[in-house]
Motif scaffolding. Structure first.
Motif, PDB file in Angstrom:
ATOM      1  N   UNK A  66       0.849  -1.189   0.000  1.00 40.88           N
ATOM      2  CA  UNK A  66       0.000   0.000   0.000  1.00 40.88           C
ATOM      3  C   UNK A  66       0.885   1.240   0.000  1.00 40.88           C
ATOM      4  N   UNK A  67       0.490   2.243  -0.751  1.00 39.11           N
ATOM      5  CA  UNK A  67       1.180   3.519  -0.729  1.00 39.11           C
ATOM      6  C   UNK A  67       0.738   4.285   0.510  1.00 39.11           C
ATOM      7  N   UNK A  68       1.408   5.404   0.789  1.00 41.02           N
ATOM      8  CA  UNK A  68       1.038   6.211   1.950  1.00 41.02           C
ATOM      9  C   UNK A  68      -0.381   6.752   1.795  1.00 41.02           C
TER      10      UNK A  68
ATOM     11  N   UNK B 284      -2.654   3.972   2.574  1.00 44.09           N
ATOM     12  CA  UNK B 284      -2.609   3.742   4.011  1.00 44.09           C
ATOM     13  C   UNK B 284      -3.463   4.769   4.739  1.00 44.09           C
ATOM     14  N   UNK B 285      -3.391   6.021   4.281  1.00 43.98           N
ATOM     15  CA  UNK B 285      -4.217   7.070   4.876  1.00 43.98           C
ATOM     16  C   UNK B 285      -5.694   6.777   4.657  1.00 43.98           C
TER      17      UNK B 285
ATOM     18  N   UNK C 271     -11.137   3.015   8.721  1.00 43.56           N
ATOM     19  CA  UNK C 271     -11.295   2.540  10.093  1.00 43.56           C
ATOM     20  C   UNK C 271     -12.095   3.533  10.910  1.00 43.56           C
ATOM     21  N   UNK C 272     -11.798   4.812  10.712  1.00 41.16           N
ATOM     22  CA  UNK C 272     -12.510   5.840  11.471  1.00 41.16           C
ATOM     23  C   UNK C 272     -13.983   5.909  11.086  1.00 41.16           C
ATOM     24  N   UNK C 273     -14.227   5.982   9.773  1.00 39.87           N
ATOM     25  CA  UNK C 273     -15.591   6.236   9.316  1.00 39.87           C
ATOM     26  C   UNK C 273     -16.474   4.998   9.335  1.00 39.87           C
ATOM     27  N   UNK C 274     -15.906   3.850   9.578  1.00 40.09           N
ATOM     28  CA  UNK C 274     -16.719   2.635   9.629  1.00 40.09           C
ATOM     29  C   UNK C 274     -17.293   2.384  11.013  1.00 40.09           C
TER      30      UNK C 274
ATOM     31  N   UNK D 226       7.028   8.807   2.509  1.00 41.23           N
ATOM     32  CA  UNK D 226       7.392   7.423   2.283  1.00 41.23           C
ATOM     33  C   UNK D 226       8.263   7.292   1.040  1.00 41.23           C
ATOM     34  N   UNK D 227       9.306   6.478   1.160  1.00 40.68           N
ATOM     35  CA  UNK D 227      10.276   6.348   0.076  1.00 40.68           C
ATOM     36  C   UNK D 227       9.637   5.835  -1.211  1.00 40.68           C
TER      37      UNK D 227
END
Length: 736
Positions: A215-217, A220-221, A227-230, A419-420
């Protein structure tokens, strides 16, 4: 008007019925907001009176502001209060006699629901506001200015009230769907946690079975936001965390308010159609039983299967765990539904269906029936690609210096990391995707080998992060772990030497002369700023960029950096200076964040960088070889190396090489050792090329004459003969 007056009368009667709930709410908020603020305010007043205003009083003042935001204790009280007020208000629905009594009254159901529901919000809101105003008053009396307090407490009040209402309404919905208080509380827990739990399970599923998943940043965000909105609880915790760091998202709060109104409407509709005989039963509506059971049993079964597989990594345990989780969860839910242990295996068809679906999901991941890890793109469909050599050049700094302003106007300076892999994805555009295609092919082959042989182990592997931009607009990302061999090494070198790769992998290649404000050079930890005009800085930058572009992996394997260089950007300098100005205004002398910046964004200078070295010499800076330093002593510390292949009867690993410490001061020894030394802090800049020649099991410390400074080095054993390595007690050396 009569209906409105009746509703108010019902609310007054409900208040009398719930005096104990009011008392608990008052006590909870008083002891988590008012009392802590009073204690801290007294401490602040005493500190200012005896010591005076300063850094210490500012610290106490910030603690008071944190409490007025509503700390963790008050948040806990509000969460518990939302459950208590919902249960105490509608618990009569779970008692058949009370239901008959309430519904026999000559009052419309709408008015009863509205009176009880609104009391559960308005009374706690009034208590919370009263306690908050008293706390603000105490802080003001202690000398904390209103300009410091600002609108933070009232923003907090609005946010916490909205989320309290959301949690309260969620519990009310659970009360409507059930006929038993215990089941209602379990339902509330499910409403709070089901969404995040399923999303976390999906991510765990991907990470467990899709070996090339990444996953990219940004993704991931989005995952965190999901997670928050669920979940109302997760959304509340996310908003509290943001608010405590000075962020105020009015859109998120308004959305939570709209969701509250929506759930309240559903709760009212369920209240209207809820049968009176539902009191005392587990579920108020029979039609809801099967969907809820399926939605619970399948994720639990999958989680059980993955857990048992994690313990033993065997297909048998995967199947056992899945069936075990399915049977246990299904039987438990049936017991709860019927309040009867004899109904363990009611609805066997549901049990078989849930077990079958769960097994198929897990076997599909186990055998990669999706074809996710074996996927290799069609070259004709790839527009461009980006590659991140995850195990190479870890020293490169990604991100930017930035400042963030808090609610009281203060500036905090920090390094905003990036993120790299994300940087490479955004900045690299390899129009020739042949190298990325080869990475994908070899990565898929390595994964298939792992799937065929569960005992497969590649002890030396490199990680490649690859992004394909397809011609149809789709973007695909993969993470491959490829065993290191001759072909893999050739592939890494080809990627490293690719100009488009370098343009997208190293931020210095994107930097311009207009954006370059400072230049620093460093050797053996000693840093010096080059006082150059903008023209000279730009010329030095472009010369370095050209030499870095032409630097090959073969050269990096043979040469070791002789120093490092840093090109500070305008943003880096401005952020640092703004933060310094604030510290000086506050009378502080600590520049921790400035020191933090000073260690970032350095790039190695190689002996073959003739153009860069010439320009540095013109600027008055020359790298001095270690041979020309006045070395008085070299200390060699050999670490004890254990052989994990052989374990004795006592469980201890056998010793491969014994450790020890020895100092060398003779000129003959110094002349042999000094040419083989590589500065420890530059060793990682070998990027995975030169570093393979260094002996990391031996630490070398160099002492200088007439100086307390010491330097850490590693030994390059390729610069020592086998006889010399044996003489100094080292593990290996070159022939001759």
């Amino acid at each position: 008007m009569t209906s409105k007056n009746l509703c108010f009368k019902l609310m007054k009667e409900d208040v009398k019925r719930r005096a104990w709930t009011i008392a608990l709410t008052v006590l909870g908020l008083v002891f988590t907001i008012l009392v802590p603020v009073a204690i801290k305010s007294g401490e602040f007043r005493d500190y200012v009176a005896h010591v005076g205003p300063g850094e210490g009083s500012n610290y106490i003042q910030n603690s008071i502001i944190g409490l007025l935001r509503t700390g963790g204790g008050a948040v806990t009280v509000l969460i518990l209060a939302s459950v208590v007020w919902a249960v105490s208000g509608f618990h009569y629905l779970h008692n058949s006699r009370k239901v008959d009594f309430y519904h026999s009254l000559p009052i419309k159901r709408r008015q009863i629901f509205l009176a009880v529901y609104m009391n559960g919000i308005l009374i706690p809101a009034g208590i919370y506001l009263m306690v908050l105003l008293l706390a603000v008053g105490i802080a003001l009396q202690a000398g904390v200015g209103m300009d410091v307090i600002g609108v933070i407490p009232f923003q907090g009040f609005a946010m916490h009230l909205v989320y309290y209402s959301l949690l309260y309404t969620t519990t009310v919905l659970a009360m409507m769907l059930t006929g038993n208080v215990v089941v209602a509380l379990l339902g509330t827990v499910v409403f709070y946690s089901y969404g995040p739990a399923v999303i976390a399970l999906v991510l765990a599923y991907f990470n467990s079975w899709f070996h090339t998943f990444t996953m990219s940043a940004a993704q991931d965000r989005r995952y965190i936001l999901m997670l928050w909105y669920s979940s109302p609880f997760g959304n509340y915790m996310g908003s509290v965390g943001d608010f405590n760091t000075g962020l105020w998202y009015i859109n998120r709060i308004l959305t939570a308010g709209l969701v509250t109104v929506f759930l309240a409407g559903i709760s009212y509709l369920l209240y209207r159609v809820r049968p009176s005989e539902a009191a005392g039963k587990a579920m108020a509506f029979k039609t809801a039983r099967a969907p809820i059971k399926v939605l619970l049993v399948i994720p639990i079964s999958v989680a059980f299967g993955m857990f048992f597989y994690m313990l033993r990594s065997h297909l048998t345990w995967l199947v056992f765990g899945t069936l075990c989780g399915c049977v246990l969860s299904h039987c438990l839910i049936e017991i709860i539904y019927h309040f009867d242990f004899r109904r363990l295996f009611a609805h066997k068809l549901h049990l078989a269906g849930c077990g079958g679906v769960s097994l198929v999901l897990l076997l599909a991941g186990y055998y990669d029936w999706y074809g996710y890890d074996s996927w290799v793109p069609d070259a004709g469909k790839v527009e461009s690609a980006a590659i991140c050599l995850y195990d190479k050049d870890e020293w490169v700094t990604y991100g930017q210096a930035d400042t963030i302003r808090s609610g009281n106007g203060k500036v905090r300076y920090y390094w905003n990391y990036k993120n790299r892999a994300d940087y490479c994805y955004e900045n690299m555009n390899m129009t020739d995707a042949s190298l990325a295609m080869e990475v994908s092919r070899r990565g898929a082959e390595a994964d298939q080998a792992r799937r065929r042989d569960k005992n497969y182990r590649a002890y030396n592997s490199d990680v490649f992060m690859v992004q394909f931009r397809m011609k149809n607009g789709k973007v695909v990302q993969r993470r491959y772990s490829i065993p290191v061999d001759e072909e893999e090494t050739r592939l890494v070198c080809a990627i490293h030497d690719n100009e488009e790769y370098k343009q997208g992998a190293y931020p210095v290649m994107k930097q311009t002369r207009e954006d370059t404000m400072e230049v620093f050079v460093q050797q053996f930890g000693q840093t010096e700023e080059l006082l150059l005009d903008s023209e000279a800085r730009g010329h030095l930058l472009e010369t370095y960029q050209e030499e870095w572009k032409n630097l090959t992996a073969e050269t990096r394997e043979k040469e070791f950096p002789i120093g490092i260089i840093q090109f500070n950007t305008v943003d880096m300098v401005n952020a640092r200076e703004e933060y310094k100005a604030q510290l000086e205004k506050e009378g502080k002398t600590s520049y921790y964040f400035d020191v933090d910046l000073a260690e970032r964004c350095y790039y190695p200078i190689y002996p073959s960088f003739d153009g860069t070295l010439a320009l540095l010499a013109d600027a008055g800076y020359t790298f001095v070889p270690l041979e020309e330093w006045k070395v008085s002593k070299i200390r060699i510390e050999r670490l004890t190396v254990y052989d994990d292949r052989y374990v004795g009867d006592d469980g201890e690993m056998s010793v491969l090489y014994e450790g020890g410490v020895r100092d060398y001061e003779d000129e003959e020894d110094l002349n042999i050792l000094i040419p083989a030394l590589c500065y420890q802090n530059y060793s990682n800049m070998g990027g995975g090329f030169y570093s393979r020649n260094l002996d990391y099991d031996t630490l070398v410390t160099v002492y200088l004459e007439d100086s307390d400074r010491t330097f850490g080095f590693y030994l390059d054993l390729n610069r020592l003969s086998s006889k010399e390595a044996e003489w100094y007690g080292l593990h290996r050396g070159t022939e001759g």
